[in-house]
Design a protein around this motif. Structure first.
Motif, PDB file in Angstrom:
ATOM      1  N   VAL A 123       0.844  -1.194   0.000  1.00  0.00           N
ATOM      2  CA  VAL A 123       0.000   0.000   0.000  1.00  0.00           C
ATOM      3  C   VAL A 123       0.878   1.242   0.000  1.00  0.00           C
ATOM      4  O   VAL A 123       1.910   1.277   0.683  1.00  0.00           O
ATOM      5  N   THR A 124       0.519   2.240  -0.777  1.00  0.00           N
ATOM      6  CA  THR A 124       1.203   3.520  -0.607  1.00  0.00           C
ATOM      7  C   THR A 124       0.199   4.584  -0.185  1.00  0.00           C
ATOM      8  O   THR A 124       0.477   5.415   0.658  1.00  0.00           O
ATOM      9  N   ASP A 125      -0.980   4.518  -0.768  1.00  0.00           N
ATOM     10  CA  ASP A 125      -2.004   5.502  -0.411  1.00  0.00           C
ATOM     11  C   ASP A 125      -3.035   4.855   0.509  1.00  0.00           C
ATOM     12  O   ASP A 125      -3.746   3.930   0.132  1.00  0.00           O
ATOM     13  N   THR A 126      -3.082   5.352   1.721  1.00  0.00           N
ATOM     14  CA  THR A 126      -4.002   4.760   2.695  1.00  0.00           C
ATOM     15  C   THR A 126      -5.346   5.473   2.707  1.00  0.00           C
ATOM     16  O   THR A 126      -6.208   5.167   3.514  1.00  0.00           O
ATOM     17  N   GLY A 127      -5.462   6.498   1.852  1.00  0.00           N
ATOM     18  CA  GLY A 127      -6.698   7.264   1.827  1.00  0.00           C
ATOM     19  C   GLY A 127      -6.737   8.351   2.885  1.00  0.00           C
ATOM     20  O   GLY A 127      -7.789   8.926   3.149  1.00  0.00           O
ATOM     21  N   ALA A 128      -5.575   8.636   3.464  1.00  0.00           N
ATOM     22  CA  ALA A 128      -5.528   9.691   4.483  1.00  0.00           C
ATOM     23  C   ALA A 128      -5.550  11.056   3.811  1.00  0.00           C
ATOM     24  O   ALA A 128      -5.146  11.196   2.658  1.00  0.00           O
ATOM     25  N   SER A 129      -6.038  12.038   4.549  1.00  0.00           N
ATOM     26  CA  SER A 129      -5.893  13.387   4.026  1.00  0.00           C
ATOM     27  C   SER A 129      -5.629  14.350   5.167  1.00  0.00           C
ATOM     28  O   SER A 129      -6.203  14.244   6.255  1.00  0.00           O
ATOM     29  N   ALA A 159      -0.710  11.178   1.232  1.00  0.00           N
ATOM     30  CA  ALA A 159      -1.911  11.737   1.864  1.00  0.00           C
ATOM     31  C   ALA A 159      -2.361  12.985   1.121  1.00  0.00           C
ATOM     32  O   ALA A 159      -1.534  13.812   0.706  1.00  0.00           O
ATOM     33  N   GLN A 160      -3.661  13.090   0.977  1.00  0.00           N
ATOM     34  CA  GLN A 160      -4.205  14.194   0.202  1.00  0.00           C
ATOM     35  C   GLN A 160      -3.960  15.531   0.906  1.00  0.00           C
ATOM     36  O   GLN A 160      -4.216  15.662   2.107  1.00  0.00           O
ATOM     37  N   GLY A 161      -3.431  16.498   0.159  1.00  0.00           N
ATOM     38  CA  GLY A 161      -3.249  17.836   0.705  1.00  0.00           C
ATOM     39  C   GLY A 161      -1.984  18.012   1.529  1.00  0.00           C
ATOM     40  O   GLY A 161      -1.716  19.075   2.067  1.00  0.00           O
ATOM     41  N   THR A 162      -1.192  16.951   1.611  1.00  0.00           N
ATOM     42  CA  THR A 162      -0.013  17.008   2.482  1.00  0.00           C
ATOM     43  C   THR A 162       1.258  17.321   1.703  1.00  0.00           C
ATOM     44  O   THR A 162       1.507  16.724   0.653  1.00  0.00           O
ATOM     45  N   GLU A 163       2.039  18.234   2.241  1.00  0.00           N
ATOM     46  CA  GLU A 163       3.357  18.483   1.670  1.00  0.00           C
ATOM     47  C   GLU A 163       4.404  18.052   2.696  1.00  0.00           C
ATOM     48  O   GLU A 163       4.394  18.521   3.838  1.00  0.00           O
ATOM     49  N   LEU A 164       5.261  17.129   2.293  1.00  0.00           N
ATOM     50  CA  LEU A 164       6.309  16.659   3.205  1.00  0.00           C
ATOM     51  C   LEU A 164       7.499  17.605   3.127  1.00  0.00           C
ATOM     52  O   LEU A 164       8.058  17.823   2.062  1.00  0.00           O
ATOM     53  N   VAL A 165       7.878  18.197   4.254  1.00  0.00           N
ATOM     54  CA  VAL A 165       9.017  19.118   4.238  1.00  0.00           C
ATOM     55  C   VAL A 165      10.202  18.500   4.977  1.00  0.00           C
ATOM     56  O   VAL A 165      10.054  17.550   5.735  1.00  0.00           O
ATOM     57  N   VAL A 166      11.390  19.072   4.720  1.00  0.00           N
ATOM     58  CA  VAL A 166      12.615  18.511   5.304  1.00  0.00           C
ATOM     59  C   VAL A 166      12.763  18.925   6.766  1.00  0.00           C
ATOM     60  O   VAL A 166      12.528  20.078   7.128  1.00  0.00           O
ATOM     61  N   ALA A 235       0.409   6.307  12.676  1.00  0.00           N
ATOM     62  CA  ALA A 235      -0.917   5.675  12.571  1.00  0.00           C
ATOM     63  C   ALA A 235      -2.014   6.720  12.761  1.00  0.00           C
ATOM     64  O   ALA A 235      -3.023   6.717  12.048  1.00  0.00           O
ATOM     65  N   GLU A 236      -1.807   7.625  13.703  1.00  0.00           N
ATOM     66  CA  GLU A 236      -2.790   8.697  13.915  1.00  0.00           C
ATOM     67  C   GLU A 236      -2.874   9.574  12.673  1.00  0.00           C
ATOM     68  O   GLU A 236      -3.948  10.020  12.278  1.00  0.00           O
ATOM     69  N   PHE A 237      -1.700   9.845  12.085  1.00  0.00           N
ATOM     70  CA  PHE A 237      -1.685  10.680  10.892  1.00  0.00           C
ATOM     71  C   PHE A 237      -2.462  10.024   9.753  1.00  0.00           C
ATOM     72  O   PHE A 237      -3.280  10.661   9.094  1.00  0.00           O
ATOM     73  N   LEU A 238      -2.205   8.746   9.545  1.00  0.00           N
ATOM     74  CA  LEU A 238      -2.866   8.050   8.442  1.00  0.00           C
ATOM     75  C   LEU A 238      -4.364   7.878   8.705  1.00  0.00           C
ATOM     76  O   LEU A 238      -5.154   7.682   7.797  1.00  0.00           O
ATOM     77  N   ASP A 239      -4.697   7.988   9.974  1.00  0.00           N
ATOM     78  CA  ASP A 239      -6.106   7.892  10.358  1.00  0.00           C
ATOM     79  C   ASP A 239      -6.836   9.216  10.072  1.00  0.00           C
ATOM     80  O   ASP A 239      -8.061   9.273  10.060  1.00  0.00           O
ATOM     81  N   CYS A 240      -6.048  10.285   9.862  1.00  0.00           N
ATOM     82  CA  CYS A 240      -6.650  11.604   9.623  1.00  0.00           C
ATOM     83  C   CYS A 240      -7.440  11.581   8.325  1.00  0.00           C
ATOM     84  O   CYS A 240      -6.923  11.163   7.288  1.00  0.00           O
ATOM     85  N   GLN A 241      -8.635  12.064   8.408  1.00  0.00           N
ATOM     86  CA  GLN A 241      -9.385  12.226   7.171  1.00  0.00           C
ATOM     87  C   GLN A 241     -10.009  13.599   7.204  1.00  0.00           C
ATOM     88  O   GLN A 241     -10.866  13.875   8.023  1.00  0.00           O
ATOM     89  N   GLY A 242      -9.473  14.449   6.358  1.00  0.00           N
ATOM     90  CA  GLY A 242      -9.947  15.820   6.324  1.00  0.00           C
ATOM     91  C   GLY A 242      -9.423  16.632   7.492  1.00  0.00           C
ATOM     92  O   GLY A 242     -10.099  17.517   7.988  1.00  0.00           O
ATOM     93  N   GLY A 243      -8.218  16.287   7.931  1.00  0.00           N
ATOM     94  CA  GLY A 243      -7.554  17.112   8.936  1.00  0.00           C
ATOM     95  C   GLY A 243      -7.857  16.727  10.370  1.00  0.00           C
ATOM     96  O   GLY A 243      -7.228  17.195  11.288  1.00  0.00           O
ATOM     97  N   GLU A 244      -8.801  15.835  10.560  1.00  0.00           N
ATOM     98  CA  GLU A 244      -9.067  15.400  11.931  1.00  0.00           C
ATOM     99  C   GLU A 244      -8.020  14.397  12.327  1.00  0.00           C
ATOM    100  O   GLU A 244      -7.516  13.644  11.516  1.00  0.00           O
TER     101      GLU A 244
END
Ligand code: SF4
Lengths: 247, 467
Positions: A123-129, A159-166, A235-244
């Motif tokens: 899996v790469t996309d868990t459907g998180a946003s 994750a949708q809407g996410t930008e990974l920064v250094v 896990a909490e992050f991937l559980d986020c859907q729509g910022g929750e």
């Protein structure tokens, strides 16, 4: 029957951060993974092992093997507990070939959470946003002990809407180290404050980690010194859907 | 040199509060690590180069006895005198007697951590023989009477105004300056004079080549070359693990040492010498004495679990990446070796009972192990030392465990195999911990700069069973 995935929940999650375990459950469920929580599980024994009590650590290892041996895969939301089982258990039984073999067999089937998602499930996309900038802290046992560093990044990026920064010095230890954090509080807090500074400098809205120990350490430091700056378990992050954040 | 390993915690606090140390630690160490990484990329295949280096060191240590004998034979054949020193005392007395026999007015020294380990300067001082450190860093700390901060850069943390002050006071500099070039020139003027009249020079050894009986040194200042080439007597002290089988291996390890130490492909000076000056040769010493020092290393060798530490080539890479070192610097380690390698060598050479904080204050983050070109697994050995300390190991001088520690670990191990007991105890334990109150040492240690985590009403286990 041997076709199931078992969850191994670290003590820190069980007692102090149960919502991380719940987030793991929800993410796995979203991905249609059936997982069981073996009721007889206790602890990996890392605490006594790291203190130097090797004999006592053997009891933990033996019990772990008894409980988890029959599963195809064991998933754990902690890099250090996973590394304990994967790398330390075999070395505990240098004088006992039978136990060593059991430990080695187990070693190939225990996975840290993000590693399991990416390497085992593919899996790469868990459907998180989550909309915002996210920085990722490479916990020592995840990155150097297990070689898990790309996997969580892959998941975060998807994750949708996410930008990974250094995160500067992202793989430098946050100073938790179990008992180290209370035996050497001055050094430990100097280390965590350096980590927090990198987070602040990164411009990220959120810091994600894969290790409950780091989460406790960085989280309580931020709460006291930079209230409002958030840190979440992967896990909490991937559980986020729509910022929750699922808490 | 004095052993100050027991004041680790107080020294660490002092260093963390010192602005000069902070500036250095925060900026310079990450740079050193980055430079190292860039240096490593100049190998066509860096990973293979590391593997080869680790293999060379492993086999050198495995074949230690045989290689040392070959080295001795070849060095003696080339005209060197080889002395096996069982401990620091024997090595120091050998050098002192040499100085006295030849009526040497003063000695000069190249940088060597091994003579710090020996405490040679103090012995010669007692003998009323002046010792001049000729490596700039060692020279500075000698004048300041400070211990080495870092095995590669002993004075790397000293600000230039402090150097200026001590040079004016003790090294004949006329006017204050913080210009590194002026400071370098001042040291040079002072030391050139010592070199001009030198009769006995002392150096360490980076590598001893068994096949040829040669000794190899790397440096950036040329002072070791002076000490090795000027006429008179050269004394080179090596700890017995400095051995490598042949020139080919020595050259590979040299490439590795330079890149890992300073990020250079090669240091400005590399000297490889075999025996003293021969007839018709222009330079080199008339007499070459090689001291092979044991000082507890045979004991380290005998234990298969600690033997690995002898693979170290003292490159310093582990020190620069260590997150604890990056906070506290080198002084808290209290003896010749600092950083992760000091966490192993100091306890192994001095005993576990007086070095507890060295192998204690470690988060087992493995940054050291990851960079080590010699293949040392520091965290595993640190755990081994903790284990030996609890077991009151007589050879390593372990202290043993306290009653409370035994009780805790035995209870935990008992409960670990009994889920009911475990869960009750864990809940009770965390409940009690949550009620400890802010003055309990564990709580105050945690809350120094952190909040105390609150105890959720239900464990994950409860939630899972009764959602
Ligand atoms: S332990 Fe390894 S990294 Fe550290 S100084 Fe020795 S060779 Fe270098």
């Amino acid at each position: 029957m041997m076709n199931k995935t078992a969850l191994f929940i670290p003590c820190s999650v069980n007692l102090l951060l149960p919502w991380i375990g719940e987030a793991v459950d929800r993410v796995l469920k979203r991905l249609d993974v059936v997982s069981v929580y073996p009721d007889r599980q206790t602890c990996c024994g890392q605490m006594v092992y790291n203190k130097g009590f090797f004999n006592e650590a053997r009891s933990f290892a033996t019990h772990f093997l008894d409980v988890f041996e029959s599963f195809d895969a064991v998933v754990c939301p902690s890099g250090s507990c996973t590394a304990m089982v994967k790398h330390r258990y075999p070395s505990l039984f240098d004088d006992d070939p039978k136990m060593k073999q059991r430990a080695l067999d187990m070693a190939g089937r225990v996975f840290e959470f993000s590693q399991y998602l990416v390497d085992v499930l593919g899996v790469t996309d868990t459907g998180a946003s989550f909309s915002g900038k996210v920085a990722y802290h490479d916990s020592c046992h995840l990155s150097r002990d297990l070689g898990v560093s790309l996997q969580p990044r892959t998941l975060i990026r998807a994750a949708q809407g996410t930008e990974l920064v250094v995160l500067n010095n992202g793989d430098q230890c946050c100073g938790f180290g179990g008992e180290f954090s209370v035996s050497y509080p001055d050094i430990s807090t100097a280390m965590v404050s350096a980590k927090a500074q990198s987070y602040l400098d990164s411009g990220a809205d959120l810091l994600v980690v894969g290790e409950p120990g780091c989460l406790l350490n960085i989280g309580t430091y931020l709460e006291k010194n930079h209230p409002g700056k958030q840190v979440l378990h992967i896990a909490e992050f991937l559980d986020c859907q729509g910022g929750e954040n699922g808490r | 040199m004095d052993v100050k390993t027991q004041s680790y915690v107080t020294e660490a606090k002092k260093e963390m509060a010192s602005p000069a140390s902070r500036t250095f630690l925060d900026f310079f160490l990450p740079v050193l690590s980055a430079v190292r990484e860039i240096g490593m990329t100049s190998f066509p295949d860096p990973a293979a180069a590391v593997e080869r280096a680790r293999a060379i060191r492993r086999s050198s240590v495995d074949r230690l006895g045989e290689l040392l004998e070959t080295f001795e034979r070849n060095a003696v054949k080339a005209g060197a005198r080889v002395f096996w020193a069982e401990n620091a005392h024997e090595a120091n007395i050998y050098i002192r007697d040499l100085v006295n026999r030849h009526r040497i007015p003063y000695v000069t020294k190249g940088k060597s951590m091994i003579t710090e380990e020996l405490g040679l300067n103090e012995v010669l001082k007692k003998n009323q023989t002046p010792v001049y450190e000729t490596d700039l860093g060692e020279f500075i700390i000698q004048l300041l009477e400070k211990p080495p901060f870092h095995i590669i850069g002993p004075a790397i943390n000293i600000p230039t105004d402090e150097i200026s002050r001590v040079f004016m006071e003790k090294a004949g500099m006329d006017s204050a300056s913080t210009d590194p070039v002026v400071l370098g020139q001042a040291a040079r003027n002072f030391l050139r004079d010592k070199f001009r009249h030198m009769r006995l020079g002392i150096t360490g050894v980076n590598m001893a080549v068994a096949e040829t009986g040669s000794i190899l040194n790397v440096e950036n200042e040329g002072n070791i070359r002076f000490n090795k080439s000027a006429p008179g007597i050269q004394v080179s002290v090596m700890s017995l693990e400095k051995i490598v089988p042949n020139l080919d291996d020595a050259l590979h390890m040299t490439r590795m040492l330079c890149r890992n130490g300073t990020g250079q492909k090669l240091t400005s000076y590399v000297t490889l010498d075999t025996g003293p000056r021969k007839q018709g040769e222009k330079d080199g010493p008339e007499e070459l004495h090689i001291i092979i020092l044991d000082n507890g290393r045979s004991r380290i060798y005998d234990d298969i679990k600690t033997r690995e530490v002898l693979q170290c080539i003292r490159c310093g890479a582990c020190i620069n990446v260590c997150p604890v070192f990056r906070q506290i610097g080198g002084y808290p380690y209290g003896w010749a070796y600092t950083g992760p390698i000091g966490k192993l060598l100091n306890p192994l050479l001095l005993g576990l009972d007086r070095t507890r904080d060295l192998y204690g204050a470690c988060t087992l983050c493995k940054a050291c192990k990851t960079v080590c070109p010699a293949g040392i697994d520091h965290p595993s050995m640190i755990l081994y030392l903790r284990n030996k300390n609890l077991a009151a190991d007589p050879v390593l001088q372990g202290e043993g465990s306290t009653f409370a520690e035994r009780l805790m670990s035995k209870t935990a191990a008992f409960a670990a195999t009994r889920p009911r007991t475990w869960n009750t105890a864990a809940r009770l334990g965390s409940f009690l911990a949550s009620k400890l109150g802010p003055c309990h040492p564990l709580v105050s240690a945690w809350t120094l700069k952190r909040t105390f985590p609150s105890l959720p009403p239900k464990t994950y286990r409860d939630l899972r069973k009764h959602p």
